[in-house]
Design a protein around this motif. Sequence first.
Motif, PDB file in Angstrom:
ATOM      1  N   LEU A  46       0.822  -1.205   0.000  1.00  0.00           N
ATOM      2  CA  LEU A  46       0.000   0.000   0.000  1.00  0.00           C
ATOM      3  C   LEU A  46       0.859   1.258   0.000  1.00  0.00           C
ATOM      4  CD1 LEU A  46      -2.891   0.949  -0.009  1.00  0.00           C
ATOM      5  CD2 LEU A  46      -2.885   0.903   2.493  1.00  0.00           C
ATOM      6  N   ALA A  47       1.971   1.247   0.733  1.00  0.00           N
ATOM      7  CA  ALA A  47       2.854   2.407   0.735  1.00  0.00           C
ATOM      8  C   ALA A  47       3.479   2.617  -0.646  1.00  0.00           C
ATOM      9  CB  ALA A  47       3.947   2.236   1.788  1.00  0.00           C
ATOM     10  N   SER A  48       3.815   1.533  -1.330  1.00  0.00           N
ATOM     11  CA  SER A  48       4.364   1.661  -2.681  1.00  0.00           C
ATOM     12  C   SER A  48       3.338   2.260  -3.629  1.00  0.00           C
ATOM     13  CB  SER A  48       4.822   0.293  -3.200  1.00  0.00           C
ATOM     14  OG  SER A  48       5.825  -0.245  -2.368  1.00  0.00           O
ATOM     15  N   TYR A  49       2.091   1.866  -3.464  1.00  0.00           N
ATOM     16  CA  TYR A  49       1.021   2.397  -4.311  1.00  0.00           C
ATOM     17  C   TYR A  49       0.758   3.862  -3.998  1.00  0.00           C
ATOM     18  CZ  TYR A  49      -3.853   3.363  -5.562  1.00  0.00           C
ATOM     19  OH  TYR A  49      -5.009   3.946  -6.018  1.00  0.00           O
ATOM     20  N   LEU A  50       0.723   4.234  -2.713  1.00  0.00           N
ATOM     21  CA  LEU A  50       0.381   5.597  -2.333  1.00  0.00           C
ATOM     22  C   LEU A  50       1.540   6.565  -2.475  1.00  0.00           C
ATOM     23  CD1 LEU A  50      -1.682   4.875   0.925  1.00  0.00           C
ATOM     24  CD2 LEU A  50      -2.565   5.301  -1.379  1.00  0.00           C
ATOM     25  N   VAL A  51       2.738   6.122  -2.119  1.00  0.00           N
ATOM     26  CA  VAL A  51       3.900   7.014  -2.076  1.00  0.00           C
ATOM     27  C   VAL A  51       4.812   6.805  -3.274  1.00  0.00           C
ATOM     28  CG1 VAL A  51       5.852   7.777  -0.670  1.00  0.00           C
ATOM     29  CG2 VAL A  51       3.759   6.977   0.444  1.00  0.00           C
ATOM     30  N   ASP A  53       8.073   4.360  -5.176  1.00  0.00           N
ATOM     31  CA  ASP A  53       9.415   3.934  -4.793  1.00  0.00           C
ATOM     32  C   ASP A  53       9.358   2.764  -3.809  1.00  0.00           C
ATOM     33  OD1 ASP A  53      12.056   3.644  -4.278  1.00  0.00           O
ATOM     34  OD2 ASP A  53      12.406   5.682  -3.563  1.00  0.00           O
ATOM     35  N   SER A  54       9.037   1.588  -4.326  1.00  0.00           N
ATOM     36  CA  SER A  54       8.843   0.417  -3.468  1.00  0.00           C
ATOM     37  C   SER A  54      10.114   0.003  -2.743  1.00  0.00           C
ATOM     38  CB  SER A  54       8.323  -0.752  -4.300  1.00  0.00           C
ATOM     39  OG  SER A  54       9.244  -1.110  -5.297  1.00  0.00           O
ATOM     40  N   VAL A  55      11.286   0.289  -3.322  1.00  0.00           N
ATOM     41  CA  VAL A  55      12.536  -0.070  -2.654  1.00  0.00           C
ATOM     42  C   VAL A  55      12.654   0.677  -1.331  1.00  0.00           C
ATOM     43  CG1 VAL A  55      15.038   0.021  -2.808  1.00  0.00           C
ATOM     44  CG2 VAL A  55      13.703  -0.669  -4.804  1.00  0.00           C
ATOM     45  N   THR A  56      12.384   1.974  -1.364  1.00  0.00           N
ATOM     46  CA  THR A  56      12.452   2.766  -0.136  1.00  0.00           C
ATOM     47  C   THR A  56      11.399   2.334   0.864  1.00  0.00           C
ATOM     48  OG1 THR A  56      13.321   4.665  -1.346  1.00  0.00           O
ATOM     49  CG2 THR A  56      12.326   5.098   0.802  1.00  0.00           C
ATOM     50  N   GLN A  57      10.168   2.129   0.391  1.00  0.00           N
ATOM     51  CA  GLN A  57       9.093   1.755   1.317  1.00  0.00           C
ATOM     52  C   GLN A  57       9.369   0.399   1.954  1.00  0.00           C
ATOM     53  OE1 GLN A  57       7.546   4.408   1.683  1.00  0.00           O
ATOM     54  NE2 GLN A  57       8.275   5.208  -0.266  1.00  0.00           N
ATOM     55  N   ALA A  58       9.831  -0.572   1.159  1.00  0.00           N
ATOM     56  CA  ALA A  58      10.153  -1.886   1.721  1.00  0.00           C
ATOM     57  C   ALA A  58      11.285  -1.781   2.724  1.00  0.00           C
ATOM     58  CB  ALA A  58      10.519  -2.858   0.601  1.00  0.00           C
ATOM     59  N   SER A  59      12.274  -0.967   2.429  1.00  0.00           N
ATOM     60  CA  SER A  59      13.402  -0.801   3.351  1.00  0.00           C
ATOM     61  C   SER A  59      12.946  -0.195   4.667  1.00  0.00           C
ATOM     62  CB  SER A  59      14.475   0.078   2.703  1.00  0.00           C
ATOM     63  OG  SER A  59      14.975  -0.501   1.524  1.00  0.00           O
ATOM     64  N   VAL A  60      12.080   0.808   4.593  1.00  0.00           N
ATOM     65  CA  VAL A  60      11.580   1.448   5.809  1.00  0.00           C
ATOM     66  C   VAL A  60      10.778   0.456   6.644  1.00  0.00           C
ATOM     67  CG1 VAL A  60       9.974   3.190   6.683  1.00  0.00           C
ATOM     68  CG2 VAL A  60      11.579   3.787   4.855  1.00  0.00           C
ATOM     69  N   VAL A  61       9.830  -0.234   5.997  1.00  0.00           N
ATOM     70  CA  VAL A  61       8.971  -1.159   6.743  1.00  0.00           C
ATOM     71  C   VAL A  61       9.797  -2.281   7.367  1.00  0.00           C
ATOM     72  CG1 VAL A  61       7.121  -2.861   6.522  1.00  0.00           C
ATOM     73  CG2 VAL A  61       6.921  -0.648   5.383  1.00  0.00           C
ATOM     74  N   LEU A  62      10.673  -2.910   6.584  1.00  0.00           N
ATOM     75  CA  LEU A  62      11.433  -4.051   7.102  1.00  0.00           C
ATOM     76  C   LEU A  62      12.379  -3.637   8.221  1.00  0.00           C
ATOM     77  CD1 LEU A  62      12.247  -5.905   3.756  1.00  0.00           C
ATOM     78  CD2 LEU A  62      10.580  -6.553   5.490  1.00  0.00           C
ATOM     79  N   SER A  63      13.110  -2.551   8.018  1.00  0.00           N
ATOM     80  CA  SER A  63      14.087  -2.151   9.039  1.00  0.00           C
ATOM     81  C   SER A  63      13.401  -1.720  10.325  1.00  0.00           C
ATOM     82  CB  SER A  63      14.985  -1.027   8.507  1.00  0.00           C
ATOM     83  OG  SER A  63      14.210   0.090   8.087  1.00  0.00           O
ATOM     84  N   VAL A  64      12.326  -0.947  10.217  1.00  0.00           N
ATOM     85  CA  VAL A  64      11.620  -0.499  11.417  1.00  0.00           C
ATOM     86  C   VAL A  64      10.980  -1.682  12.134  1.00  0.00           C
ATOM     87  CG1 VAL A  64       9.672   0.870  12.251  1.00  0.00           C
ATOM     88  CG2 VAL A  64      11.237   1.841  10.585  1.00  0.00           C
ATOM     89  N   MET A  65      10.374  -2.609  11.377  1.00  0.00           N
ATOM     90  CA  MET A  65       9.708  -3.743  12.013  1.00  0.00           C
ATOM     91  C   MET A  65      10.699  -4.672  12.699  1.00  0.00           C
ATOM     92  SD  MET A  65       6.514  -4.816   9.555  1.00  0.00           S
ATOM     93  CE  MET A  65       5.853  -5.923  10.785  1.00  0.00           C
ATOM     94  N   VAL A  66      11.851  -4.942  12.082  1.00  0.00           N
ATOM     95  CA  VAL A  66      12.844  -5.812  12.711  1.00  0.00           C
ATOM     96  C   VAL A  66      13.376  -5.180  13.995  1.00  0.00           C
ATOM     97  CG1 VAL A  66      15.127  -6.822  12.431  1.00  0.00           C
ATOM     98  CG2 VAL A  66      13.472  -6.990  10.574  1.00  0.00           C
ATOM     99  N   PHE A  67      13.636  -3.874  13.954  1.00  0.00           N
ATOM    100  CA  PHE A  67      14.066  -3.174  15.159  1.00  0.00           C
ATOM    101  C   PHE A  67      12.998  -3.256  16.242  1.00  0.00           C
ATOM    102  CE2 PHE A  67      13.413   0.864  17.444  1.00  0.00           C
ATOM    103  CZ  PHE A  67      14.529   0.847  18.278  1.00  0.00           C
ATOM    104  N   ALA A  68      11.744  -3.018  15.844  1.00  0.00           N
ATOM    105  CA  ALA A  68      10.659  -3.029  16.816  1.00  0.00           C
ATOM    106  C   ALA A  68      10.427  -4.426  17.387  1.00  0.00           C
ATOM    107  CB  ALA A  68       9.378  -2.512  16.158  1.00  0.00           C
ATOM    108  N   MET A  69      10.672  -5.467  16.604  1.00  0.00           N
ATOM    109  CA  MET A  69      10.530  -6.831  17.121  1.00  0.00           C
ATOM    110  C   MET A  69      11.503  -7.085  18.257  1.00  0.00           C
ATOM    111  SD  MET A  69       9.959  -8.793  13.498  1.00  0.00           S
ATOM    112  CE  MET A  69      10.210 -10.448  14.161  1.00  0.00           C
ATOM    113  N   GLY A  70      12.710  -6.565  18.135  1.00  0.00           N
ATOM    114  CA  GLY A  70      13.664  -6.704  19.228  1.00  0.00           C
ATOM    115  C   GLY A  70      13.200  -5.988  20.476  1.00  0.00           C
ATOM    116  N   VAL A  71      12.648  -4.773  20.304  1.00  0.00           N
ATOM    117  CA  VAL A  71      12.129  -4.029  21.446  1.00  0.00           C
ATOM    118  C   VAL A  71      10.957  -4.783  22.080  1.00  0.00           C
ATOM    119  CG1 VAL A  71      11.030  -1.872  22.167  1.00  0.00           C
ATOM    120  CG2 VAL A  71      12.888  -1.829  20.483  1.00  0.00           C
ATOM    121  N   GLY A  72      10.067  -5.313  21.247  1.00  0.00           N
ATOM    122  CA  GLY A  72       8.926  -6.049  21.771  1.00  0.00           C
ATOM    123  C   GLY A  72       9.332  -7.292  22.540  1.00  0.00           C
TER     124      GLY A  72
END
Length: 564
Positions: A46-51, A53-72
């Motif tokens: 959805l971010a690729s469709y709305l914004v 540049d799927s490379v950037t959106q995938a990088s943001v989602v994956l990196s933030v989620m992996v970091f947040a999984m460690g915090v969780g």
Amino acid sequence: MIDRPLATPQDARLPVPAGLGRGLVLASVFVCAACGLVYELELVALASYLVGDSVTQASVVLSVMVFAMGVGSLLAKRLRCRAATGFAAVEALLALVGGGSAMALYASFAWLGGARVALVGFSLAIGMLIGAEMPLLMTLIQRIRKQDAGGAVADLFAADYVGALVGGLMFPFLLLPFFGQLTGALLTGVVNAGAGGVVVLWLFRHDVTVRVRWGLLATNGAVVLLLLAGTGFVASFERAARDAVYGGHVRVAVRSGAQEAVLTGDRDPRAWRHGARPLRFYVDGRLRVSSAEGERYHASLVRPAMTSGAHRRVLLLGGADGLALREVLRYARVREVTVLERDGAALRLARTDPGLRGLNGDAYEDPRVRVEHSGDTFEQLRRLARASDAGAYDVVLSDLPVPSVQDTAELYSQEFYGLVARALAPGGRVAVHAGPAAGEPRTYWTVETTLRSAGLRTSPYVLRRPRDFGFVLASRGDSPGPPLTAAGTHTYPLTTPATGRGVEAGTGAGPGPGAGADERVRKDTGGGSRLGALTPRQLRFAGRRAERDRLTGLPPSTLTRPRY
């Protein structure tokens, strides 16, 4: 205390044998992992469709989620003494946040004007909740049967990874095509809440008090009902969001997978002249056609390539709206036009909507037209280049979305233009819409550089009205270059797509014998503004304008090194 502290295996009272109970916990790991990956893919898509540049959106989602999984995971350590209650609460919250994330992201884009902040926020929240699952599940499975930590981790991660595989395959092949992005996310949340509720409210019901059990049941029930109710409002929500994005005058909206084609304004292409709203055609939120802009863009893409030599066989890349096809079919000597287009939704509208049919002159009904829309454009062109009649197209026209890293960079790459060159006959020409030359000069000149790197001789030309359009006319290196300066020496036979009757239209700078016939064709196909096709004189000026602003030293774009 609500839950008992960590106990020996015999202290876990289960309604089923221990082996079956352990299997049910691993099944819940499987389901939760599948749901978590669906949330992740939903955000990226959805971010690729709305914004874009799927490379950037995938990088943001994956990196933030992996970091947040460690915090969780770290935060979940405090819940291990109440593992059953904690797991039920985490799954209910994850189902609500993950299931509603797509709708919230779309709402942020439609009414707040952007989705980046919401994307980061949901990635962080979903990642933390997913990360909190594993420590709690490890505690619950050890309650059933004690085993060494390595074996328990191996079992849990095996179920987790297999579940991720199933979720990753279900998203593009089941949820997206059959339910769409918003409904698919909501239904995933329902499944997620159900999996968490079964584990705690039935399997580990003796680990919580009656009061807490009823509280968890009410919470999970409310989440499930809320998500199911949301599926009933998806259609009205999408209409309201489209009205917010497109100005409240959406007439038709068609979705095909993750792609969306939207028509706004009056269905009569000429009605804007009398104060009505112009017919506008959007694909994935980007304006492709406006009846008020006339035929300047499409005629300026098509005619320079068509008037420089033979044009019996034409290959059109993109152009689902049919307006570039309309221009091609005006030429009486055209015998075959092959259209490669992957957007089935846009094609259906171009063939069935009265407004678009009025603009394109029912071009798709012409017997000379052959449409292929199976697979992406790159693979379609590769198949054509390998065919027995490869190298037989006199003209190739590229009416594709502007280049971006998202999903069109490969269609402006050195490898793609190499396939285009193989499809060209000796003396063949290719015309490319390369994006806004003034607004994005680096992108425009990278396209021109990439064409040259594929062995094509180029002549760029730039329009400023009605909008900023940049084109590149090119030919194979073993044939004469595309002579923009000689464009005025030709006359070209035109035909209306509806009648097939050929007429001669002059290409001189002033009105010639064919000017009246050219005007008749223009009126037959829906008309537009007073901005018609470029005259030869204007074309030469457009070429000089482009050369005056040339950027040099830019590297070509390739599949492995996209430059856009």
